[in-house]
Design an enzyme around this catalytic site. Sequence first.
Site, PDB file in Angstrom:
ATOM      1  N   ALA A  10     -11.015  11.276 -18.416  1.00 43.10           N
ATOM      2  CA  ALA A  10      -9.642  10.919 -18.593  1.00 43.10           C
ATOM      3  C   ALA A  10      -8.996  11.992 -19.521  1.00 43.10           C
ATOM      4  O   ALA A  10      -8.081  11.464 -20.223  1.00 43.10           O
ATOM      5  CB  ALA A  10      -9.760   9.597 -19.347  1.00 43.10           C
ATOM      6  N   ALA A  11      -9.450  13.151 -19.446  1.00 45.61           N
ATOM      7  CA  ALA A  11      -8.716  14.053 -20.276  1.00 45.61           C
ATOM      8  C   ALA A  11      -7.900  14.874 -19.767  1.00 45.61           C
ATOM      9  O   ALA A  11      -6.970  15.787 -20.291  1.00 45.61           O
ATOM     10  CB  ALA A  11      -9.577  15.088 -20.801  1.00 45.61           C
ATOM     11  N   ARG A  16       1.908  16.288 -13.376  1.00 43.96           N
ATOM     12  CA  ARG A  16       2.844  15.712 -12.399  1.00 43.96           C
ATOM     13  C   ARG A  16       3.326  14.635 -12.754  1.00 43.96           C
ATOM     14  O   ARG A  16       4.230  14.199 -11.876  1.00 43.96           O
ATOM     15  CB  ARG A  16       1.841  15.868 -11.145  1.00 43.96           C
ATOM     16  CG  ARG A  16       1.673  17.404 -10.531  1.00 43.96           C
ATOM     17  CD  ARG A  16       0.474  17.237  -9.497  1.00 43.96           C
ATOM     18  NE  ARG A  16      -0.911  16.979  -9.943  1.00 43.96           N
ATOM     19  CZ  ARG A  16      -2.132  17.216  -9.343  1.00 43.96           C
ATOM     20  NH1 ARG A  16      -2.030  17.281  -8.142  1.00 43.96           N
ATOM     21  NH2 ARG A  16      -3.432  17.070  -9.985  1.00 43.96           N
ATOM     22  N   GLN A  72     -12.404  15.847 -25.272  1.00 43.88           N
ATOM     23  CA  GLN A  72     -12.348  17.236 -24.673  1.00 43.88           C
ATOM     24  C   GLN A  72     -11.162  18.114 -25.056  1.00 43.88           C
ATOM     25  O   GLN A  72     -10.065  17.922 -24.822  1.00 43.88           O
ATOM     26  CB  GLN A  72     -12.349  17.065 -23.024  1.00 43.88           C
ATOM     27  CG  GLN A  72     -12.300  18.553 -22.331  1.00 43.88           C
ATOM     28  CD  GLN A  72     -12.076  18.436 -20.925  1.00 43.88           C
ATOM     29  OE1 GLN A  72     -11.424  17.554 -20.280  1.00 43.88           O
ATOM     30  NE2 GLN A  72     -12.456  19.581 -20.090  1.00 43.88           N
ATOM     31  N   ASP A 102      -8.016   8.193 -12.342  1.00 37.49           N
ATOM     32  CA  ASP A 102      -6.807   8.060 -11.689  1.00 37.49           C
ATOM     33  C   ASP A 102      -7.030   7.868 -10.357  1.00 37.49           C
ATOM     34  O   ASP A 102      -6.139   7.910  -9.381  1.00 37.49           O
ATOM     35  CB  ASP A 102      -5.913   9.678 -11.828  1.00 37.49           C
ATOM     36  CG  ASP A 102      -6.789  10.670 -11.156  1.00 37.49           C
ATOM     37  OD1 ASP A 102      -8.131  10.432 -10.929  1.00 37.49           O
ATOM     38  OD2 ASP A 102      -6.210  11.741 -10.910  1.00 37.49           O
ATOM     39  N   GLY A 139     -10.412  17.855  -2.606  1.00 35.18           N
ATOM     40  CA  GLY A 139     -11.724  18.751  -2.247  1.00 35.18           C
ATOM     41  C   GLY A 139     -12.186  18.373  -0.894  1.00 35.18           C
ATOM     42  O   GLY A 139     -11.997  17.176  -0.633  1.00 35.18           O
ATOM     43  N   ARG A 332      13.494 -17.527 -24.492  1.00 35.68           N
ATOM     44  CA  ARG A 332      13.180 -16.338 -25.364  1.00 35.68           C
ATOM     45  C   ARG A 332      11.933 -16.594 -26.160  1.00 35.68           C
ATOM     46  O   ARG A 332      11.476 -17.830 -26.020  1.00 35.68           O
ATOM     47  CB  ARG A 332      14.227 -15.931 -26.209  1.00 35.68           C
ATOM     48  CG  ARG A 332      15.465 -15.365 -25.247  1.00 35.68           C
ATOM     49  CD  ARG A 332      16.812 -15.439 -25.963  1.00 35.68           C
ATOM     50  NE  ARG A 332      16.706 -14.650 -27.330  1.00 35.68           N
ATOM     51  CZ  ARG A 332      17.300 -14.621 -28.324  1.00 35.68           C
ATOM     52  NH1 ARG A 332      18.380 -15.651 -28.343  1.00 35.68           N
ATOM     53  NH2 ARG A 332      17.202 -14.018 -29.408  1.00 35.68           N
ATOM     54  N   ASN A 376      17.826 -36.454 -26.576  1.00 36.38           N
ATOM     55  CA  ASN A 376      18.821 -36.163 -25.618  1.00 36.38           C
ATOM     56  C   ASN A 376      19.797 -35.172 -26.291  1.00 36.38           C
ATOM     57  O   ASN A 376      20.460 -35.562 -27.011  1.00 36.38           O
ATOM     58  CB  ASN A 376      19.382 -37.337 -25.036  1.00 36.38           C
ATOM     59  CG  ASN A 376      20.162 -37.232 -23.660  1.00 36.38           C
ATOM     60  OD1 ASN A 376      20.696 -36.069 -23.475  1.00 36.38           O
ATOM     61  ND2 ASN A 376      20.165 -38.151 -22.884  1.00 36.38           N
ATOM     62  N   ARG A 439      35.333 -35.255 -36.445  1.00 31.02           N
ATOM     63  CA  ARG A 439      36.606 -34.904 -35.426  1.00 31.02           C
ATOM     64  C   ARG A 439      37.980 -35.554 -36.092  1.00 31.02           C
ATOM     65  O   ARG A 439      37.803 -36.572 -36.742  1.00 31.02           O
ATOM     66  CB  ARG A 439      36.682 -35.625 -33.860  1.00 31.02           C
ATOM     67  CG  ARG A 439      35.336 -35.700 -33.250  1.00 31.02           C
ATOM     68  CD  ARG A 439      35.702 -36.854 -32.041  1.00 31.02           C
ATOM     69  NE  ARG A 439      34.306 -36.902 -31.333  1.00 31.02           N
ATOM     70  CZ  ARG A 439      34.244 -38.094 -30.688  1.00 31.02           C
ATOM     71  NH1 ARG A 439      34.770 -39.329 -31.080  1.00 31.02           N
ATOM     72  NH2 ARG A 439      33.098 -38.115 -30.022  1.00 31.02           N
TER      73      ARG A 439
HETATM   74  C1  UD1 Z   1     -10.184  16.176  -8.151  1.00 28.32           C
HETATM   75  C2  UD1 Z   1     -11.453  16.914  -7.366  1.00 28.32           C
HETATM   76  C3  UD1 Z   1     -11.299  17.087  -6.078  1.00 28.32           C
HETATM   77  C4  UD1 Z   1     -11.091  15.477  -5.436  1.00 28.32           C
HETATM   78  C5  UD1 Z   1     -10.008  14.836  -6.178  1.00 28.32           C
HETATM   79  C6  UD1 Z   1      -9.901  13.337  -5.852  1.00 28.32           C
HETATM   80  C7  UD1 Z   1     -12.456  18.732  -8.948  1.00 28.32           C
HETATM   81  C8  UD1 Z   1     -12.259  20.264  -9.285  1.00 28.32           C
HETATM   82  N1  UD1 Z   1     -11.676  18.540  -7.862  1.00 28.32           N
HETATM   83  O1  UD1 Z   1      -9.049  16.853  -7.910  1.00 28.32           O
HETATM   84  O2  UD1 Z   1     -12.419  17.530  -5.409  1.00 28.32           O
HETATM   85  O3  UD1 Z   1     -10.703  15.515  -4.127  1.00 28.32           O
HETATM   86  O4  UD1 Z   1     -10.136  14.965  -7.643  1.00 28.32           O
HETATM   87  O5  UD1 Z   1      -9.019  12.620  -6.570  1.00 28.32           O
HETATM   88  O6  UD1 Z   1     -13.094  18.073  -9.634  1.00 28.32           O
HETATM   89  N2  UD1 Z   1     -10.043  15.833 -15.960  1.00 28.32           N
HETATM   90  C9  UD1 Z   1     -10.646  15.772 -17.321  1.00 28.32           C
HETATM   91  N3  UD1 Z   1     -10.804  17.121 -17.965  1.00 28.32           N
HETATM   92  C10 UD1 Z   1     -10.102  18.400 -17.283  1.00 28.32           C
HETATM   93  C11 UD1 Z   1      -9.456  18.136 -15.971  1.00 28.32           C
HETATM   94  C12 UD1 Z   1      -9.636  16.969 -15.402  1.00 28.32           C
HETATM   95  O7  UD1 Z   1     -10.911  14.866 -17.985  1.00 28.32           O
HETATM   96  O8  UD1 Z   1     -10.408  19.312 -17.877  1.00 28.32           O
HETATM   97  C13 UD1 Z   1      -9.999  14.572 -15.285  1.00 28.32           C
HETATM   98  C14 UD1 Z   1      -8.709  13.980 -15.172  1.00 28.32           C
HETATM   99  O9  UD1 Z   1      -8.060  13.098 -15.952  1.00 28.32           O
HETATM  100  C15 UD1 Z   1      -8.904  13.153 -13.641  1.00 28.32           C
HETATM  101  C16 UD1 Z   1     -10.222  13.641 -13.444  1.00 28.32           C
HETATM  102  O10 UD1 Z   1     -10.603  14.503 -14.124  1.00 28.32           O
HETATM  103  O11 UD1 Z   1      -9.205  11.777 -14.058  1.00 28.32           O
HETATM  104  C17 UD1 Z   1      -9.679  14.668 -11.927  1.00 28.32           C
HETATM  105  O12 UD1 Z   1      -8.947  15.740 -12.410  1.00 28.32           O
HETATM  106  P1  UD1 Z   1      -7.654  15.962 -11.331  1.00 28.32           P
HETATM  107  O13 UD1 Z   1      -6.630  17.154 -12.141  1.00 28.32           O
HETATM  108  O14 UD1 Z   1      -6.620  14.782 -11.272  1.00 28.32           O
HETATM  109  O15 UD1 Z   1      -8.166  16.533 -10.204  1.00 28.32           O
HETATM  110  P2  UD1 Z   1      -7.813  16.661  -8.569  1.00 28.32           P
HETATM  111  O16 UD1 Z   1      -7.117  17.898  -8.540  1.00 28.32           O
HETATM  112  O17 UD1 Z   1      -7.260  15.408  -8.436  1.00 28.32           O
HETATM  113 CA    CA Z   2      -6.554  13.669  -9.416  1.00 25.31          CA
END
Ligand code: UD1
Ligand code: CA
Length: 463
Positions: A10-11, A16, A72, A102, A139, A332, A376, A439
């Site tokens: 989740a880092a 986007r 991270q 995500d 991927g 409220r 009332n 009144r």
């Molecule tokens: C990634 C996969 C891809 C897959 C797709 C599915 C890789 C290289 N690619 O691509 O093969 O089809 O997910 O949704 O793994 N994150 C970190 N630290 C970082 C980078 C990312 O914690 O340095 C986390 C993001 O918060 C996210 C997850 O890793 O939850 C995936 O990263 P994201 O950049 O969304 O990868 P995608 O391009 O979607």
């Molecule tokens: Ca993603």
Amino acid sequence: MNGLTTVILAAGEGKRMRSRQPKVLHELCGRPLISYSLRVARAVGDQIVLIVGPDADGVRAAAGDGVTIVEQRERLGTGHAVLQARAHCEDSAGPILVLPSDVPLLLAETIERLVSHHTTTGAAATVLTAVVDRPQGYGRVLRQGGRVKRIVEDRDATDDEKKVGEINTSVYCFDSRRLWPALDHVRPENDQGEYYLTDVIGPLAKAGGRIEAIALEDPEEALGVNDRKQLAVLAAIQRRRILDRHMLAGVTILDPASTYVDDTVTIGADTVIYPNVIIDVASEIGSECVIGAGCQIRATRLGDRVQLKPYCVLTESVIERGAVMGPFCHLRPNSHVGENCEIGNFIELKKTKIGRKSKAHHVGYLGDTTIGEGANIGAGTITCNYDGVAKHPTVIGDGAFVGTNSSLVAPLTIGKGAYVAAGSVITKDVPEDALAVERAPQVVKEGWAARFFAAKRARKPKE
Ligand code: UD1
Ligand code: CA
């Protein structure tokens, strides 16, 4: 599962999303994205390690208890992110489940299937995949003789590889003894210059490790949120799942297409929901309620058999069983309506508690007020609770009768069984069982109107 460690990634910045807040805090049907991954992780695993980026206080807070949080510091890619969890996993020889943060539609059953397949086959890695019509951006899973050989990112893929419809969902199970050495060898040699987790698959396969893949039966589960358009698409799917769950549990929803119920809401059986209703923020709806068209219910509890006529807006309040509300009433925060009360059209309540069987049928404002049972409140009653500086309370006793169009100037107490005459501006306390009337006395002049009109008409010029 025993000995399973789940690493949630989740880092990522979520560039986007074009947002000030981290992507994983954006809400899907009333819950932050991160809570979906955590829910799955809690359902299947023992230990949870959550990888967060810098400045992620909000994410830490949303994670709750029982989660090891690791920062991270530099976002160098998904492989680098998983490496941050290493120190917390090395004591355990159990498998490592990796979840993205995500991809919120993943079901716990699916992940359980993945983990159990992984352990029974003794694989080095098991990838959750999906076969989709439009694999762009994901991927691709490359196979040889049916077996997974490696994963290539969309931006690094050749034209032929881009034609592959099987995508990586970013959910994997790894044999920990083989994962860490393989991750050590990953190099940032790709279009983005990042350490990709996907790059461990090729070397693991080459080293003779068995790479298993499980394809999702419903590819919808693999949908990810990278921008707000995708967030809306996923919200629509999740919303329908929530409504289906309630319908299967006995709730009638007349028009699912226009009904919005958050994931955090509970609804009792035999409740009927009319179109254009929004129920959110952990509201609790009892059984056999009727929620009329256009109501918005937020962080509010409704007892059983409450009837909301159309267009009630209720926020952070409680309505006890059998009460009938609206149409067009506005509660409220911190309002409490007792059993079998009748609160009618164009009534606004704020921080107001109303005892059982009291009525306020038409048009009024009751703020900072405590009303007893069986009272009332006549049409157009207003509590003047604000003097321009401070708010003041009004207390109205059991069985009191407040006549139409009264202004009750707070602080004020109207005793039990007292009677306020219509049109009064009440500024002094009214004792129990007393009458208060404020009144100007009425003046009656016999024949006055007839004389008035006759004189006017006599003076009017002829046309
Ligand atoms: C990634 C996969 C891809 C897959 C797709 C599915 C890789 C290289 N690619 O691509 O093969 O089809 O997910 O949704 O793994 N994150 C970190 N630290 C970082 C980078 C990312 O914690 O340095 C986390 C993001 O918060 C996210 C997850 O890793 O939850 C995936 O990263 P994201 O950049 O969304 O990868 P995608 O391009 O979607
Ligand atoms: Ca993603």
